[in-house]
Design a protein around this motif. Structure first.
Motif, PDB file in Angstrom:
ATOM      1  N   CYS A 223     -22.313  -4.887 -54.640  1.00  0.00           N
ATOM      2  CA  CYS A 223     -20.854  -4.765 -54.506  1.00  0.00           C
ATOM      3  C   CYS A 223     -20.160  -4.976 -55.854  1.00  0.00           C
ATOM      4  N   ASN A 224     -20.657  -5.939 -56.619  1.00  0.00           N
ATOM      5  CA  ASN A 224     -20.097  -6.219 -57.943  1.00  0.00           C
ATOM      6  C   ASN A 224     -20.273  -5.018 -58.866  1.00  0.00           C
ATOM      7  N   LYS A 225     -21.411  -4.342 -58.742  1.00  0.00           N
ATOM      8  CA  LYS A 225     -21.693  -3.163 -59.550  1.00  0.00           C
ATOM      9  C   LYS A 225     -20.730  -2.023 -59.211  1.00  0.00           C
ATOM     10  N   ILE A 226     -20.487  -1.815 -57.903  1.00  0.00           N
ATOM     11  CA  ILE A 226     -19.565  -0.753 -57.465  1.00  0.00           C
ATOM     12  C   ILE A 226     -18.135  -1.069 -57.911  1.00  0.00           C
ATOM     13  N   GLU A 227     -17.740  -2.347 -57.827  1.00  0.00           N
ATOM     14  CA  GLU A 227     -16.394  -2.747 -58.250  1.00  0.00           C
ATOM     15  C   GLU A 227     -16.174  -2.478 -59.741  1.00  0.00           C
ATOM     16  N   LYS A 228     -17.209  -2.740 -60.546  1.00  0.00           N
ATOM     17  CA  LYS A 228     -17.105  -2.469 -61.990  1.00  0.00           C
ATOM     18  C   LYS A 228     -16.987  -0.970 -62.244  1.00  0.00           C
ATOM     19  N   LYS A 229     -17.771  -0.165 -61.491  1.00  0.00           N
ATOM     20  CA  LYS A 229     -17.695   1.286 -61.643  1.00  0.00           C
ATOM     21  C   LYS A 229     -16.319   1.801 -61.246  1.00  0.00           C
ATOM     22  N   ASN A 230     -15.762   1.251 -60.142  1.00  0.00           N
ATOM     23  CA  ASN A 230     -14.427   1.660 -59.689  1.00  0.00           C
ATOM     24  C   ASN A 230     -13.354   1.310 -60.717  1.00  0.00           C
ATOM     25  N   ALA A 231     -13.512   0.123 -61.356  1.00  0.00           N
ATOM     26  CA  ALA A 231     -12.532  -0.292 -62.371  1.00  0.00           C
ATOM     27  C   ALA A 231     -12.561   0.671 -63.563  1.00  0.00           C
ATOM     28  N   LYS A 232     -13.750   1.073 -63.990  1.00  0.00           N
ATOM     29  CA  LYS A 232     -13.875   2.019 -65.109  1.00  0.00           C
ATOM     30  C   LYS A 232     -13.338   3.390 -64.722  1.00  0.00           C
TER      31      LYS A 232
ATOM     32  N   GLU B 170     -11.116   4.038 -62.401  1.00  0.00           N
ATOM     33  CA  GLU B 170      -9.649   3.959 -62.245  1.00  0.00           C
ATOM     34  C   GLU B 170      -8.950   4.039 -63.597  1.00  0.00           C
ATOM     35  N   ALA B 171      -9.512   3.339 -64.583  1.00  0.00           N
ATOM     36  CA  ALA B 171      -8.922   3.373 -65.926  1.00  0.00           C
ATOM     37  C   ALA B 171      -9.020   4.775 -66.531  1.00  0.00           C
ATOM     38  N   LYS B 172     -10.126   5.447 -66.276  1.00  0.00           N
ATOM     39  CA  LYS B 172     -10.338   6.805 -66.783  1.00  0.00           C
ATOM     40  C   LYS B 172      -9.368   7.793 -66.133  1.00  0.00           C
ATOM     41  N   CYS B 173      -9.186   7.641 -64.807  1.00  0.00           N
ATOM     42  CA  CYS B 173      -8.271   8.519 -64.086  1.00  0.00           C
ATOM     43  C   CYS B 173      -6.814   8.282 -64.512  1.00  0.00           C
ATOM     44  N   ALA B 174      -6.465   7.021 -64.735  1.00  0.00           N
ATOM     45  CA  ALA B 174      -5.105   6.690 -65.175  1.00  0.00           C
ATOM     46  C   ALA B 174      -4.824   7.285 -66.554  1.00  0.00           C
ATOM     47  N   LYS B 175      -5.867   7.300 -67.401  1.00  0.00           N
ATOM     48  CA  LYS B 175      -5.713   7.842 -68.752  1.00  0.00           C
ATOM     49  C   LYS B 175      -5.520   9.356 -68.715  1.00  0.00           C
ATOM     50  N   LYS B 176      -6.250  10.037 -67.781  1.00  0.00           N
ATOM     51  CA  LYS B 176      -6.174  11.489 -67.679  1.00  0.00           C
ATOM     52  C   LYS B 176      -5.048  11.952 -66.756  1.00  0.00           C
ATOM     53  N   GLY B 177      -4.507  11.002 -65.942  1.00  0.00           N
ATOM     54  CA  GLY B 177      -3.437  11.346 -65.008  1.00  0.00           C
ATOM     55  C   GLY B 177      -3.935  12.047 -63.769  1.00  0.00           C
TER      56      GLY B 177
ATOM     57  N   PRO C 259     -11.739   5.883 -55.131  1.00  0.00           N
ATOM     58  CA  PRO C 259     -12.759   4.837 -55.367  1.00  0.00           C
ATOM     59  C   PRO C 259     -14.065   5.122 -54.635  1.00  0.00           C
ATOM     60  N   LEU C 260     -15.137   4.601 -55.217  1.00  0.00           N
ATOM     61  CA  LEU C 260     -16.438   4.687 -54.560  1.00  0.00           C
ATOM     62  C   LEU C 260     -16.451   3.752 -53.356  1.00  0.00           C
ATOM     63  N   ALA C 261     -16.988   4.223 -52.253  1.00  0.00           N
ATOM     64  CA  ALA C 261     -16.995   3.418 -51.024  1.00  0.00           C
ATOM     65  C   ALA C 261     -18.004   2.275 -51.136  1.00  0.00           C
ATOM     66  N   VAL C 262     -17.578   1.105 -50.677  1.00  0.00           N
ATOM     67  CA  VAL C 262     -18.465  -0.056 -50.651  1.00  0.00           C
ATOM     68  C   VAL C 262     -19.122  -0.125 -49.274  1.00  0.00           C
ATOM     69  N   PRO C 263     -20.449  -0.005 -49.195  1.00  0.00           N
ATOM     70  CA  PRO C 263     -21.107  -0.016 -47.888  1.00  0.00           C
ATOM     71  C   PRO C 263     -21.064  -1.402 -47.239  1.00  0.00           C
TER      72      PRO C 263
END
Length: 277
Positions: free
Chosen positions: A91-100, A102-109, A114-118
């Motif tokens: 879960c911690n790994k997925i949260e880190k991926k989602n944070a990266k 999200e930042a990438k999407c915000a930069k590109k607009g 988000p990736l689903a957490v099972p």
């Protein structure tokens, strides 16, 4: 293809995947329940046996047998802890991926999905499936190795040296046996000389070196006494002599001569002149 049909196809695929996961979860749950029941029955049998054995002992506290739903074996406790740890890390790994992401999407607009957490159950099914695939790969590799070694063993033919007759038939020439080379010369080494020879050798050394040794005159004609002792001097087994208050060592091979000075044996030279014998 319209957007609605794409969405329907996607939903159908997701539903199929969910049904498959649910079926796998049910199957895993049934298997886990059977194993749990087996371990619980084993625990009950052992606890009853211990309670019967200790009932006659004073101060014995009987083992409490919990209901099957509340019982947890050591294996189940260990497995649960390991699963909790692995699930938290995933879960911690997925949260880190989602944070990266999200930042990438915000930069590109662009919109962020988000990736689903099972769930914990879904994670356990995925983990179990991955372990099964890995185990299957290892098993296939082992089977391939066994087949390879069996084929190599069946096809192996040991090497044999040709006999004399086979060699003659092949080359047309007779095979000769030659005696191994023997050196006819005698191998000699330096012998161990006698005490008398060592005494003569020491007399010559004293004659050549009496001033170096510390004598005021040549005492080589004096009394040279063998002490009856042998001692290793300069890695050589040596006779020990005395002459006019000094101690000398002469190796049994006559490879040198030594005088004892201040607790150390000092080498003396042999001039090879004016022989006394």
């Amino acid at each position: 293809m319209s957007k609605e049909s794409k969405l329907e196809k996607k939903e159908a695929k997701a539903a199929k995947k969910s049904a498959k996961a649910e079926k796998a979860a049910q199957k895993a749950a049934v298997k886990a329940d059977k194993k749990h029941e087996k371990e619980y029955n084993k625990f009950v049998k052992s606890a009853n046996k211990k309670n019967e054995k200790g009932a006659s002992k004073e101060g014995f506290v009987p083992i409490v047998i919990p209901p099957i739903d509340e019982y947890q074996s050591k294996r189940e406790i260990k497995l649960e802890k390991a699963t909790d740890k692995a699930y938290a890390a995933y879960c911690n790994k997925i949260e880190k991926k989602n944070a990266k992401l999200e930042a990438k999407c915000a930069k590109k607009g662009t919109p962020f999905v988000p990736l689903a957490v099972p769930t914990r159950e879904e994670f356990m099914i995925q983990d179990s499936k991955g372990k099964k695939i890995f185990g299957m790969i290892i098993l296939l590799l082992l089977i391939a190795l066994v087949i390879y070694f069996l084929v190599m063993w069946l096809l192996y033919t040991p090497l044999t040296l040709p006999t004399e007759k086979e060699t003659e038939a092949t080359t047309g020439e007779k095979v000769y046996d030659y005696d191994p080379y023997q050196n006819m010369h005698e191998i000699t080494t330096t012998p161990d000389y006698s005490v008398a020879d060592a005494t003569d050798f020491l007399r010559q050394v004293i004659h050549d070196n009496y001033k170096t040794i510390g004598y005021s005159s040549d005492v080589s004609n004096g009394t040279i006494s063998y002490t009856g002792k042998k001692q290793v001097v300069n890695n050589a087994n040596s006779y020990i002599f005395t002459c006019s208050g000094k101690t000398f060592a002469v190796p049994v091979k006559l490879s040198g001569c030594y005088v004892l000075e201040d607790g150390k044996y000092v080498p003396l030279t042999f001039n090879n002149t004016d022989y006394l014998w």
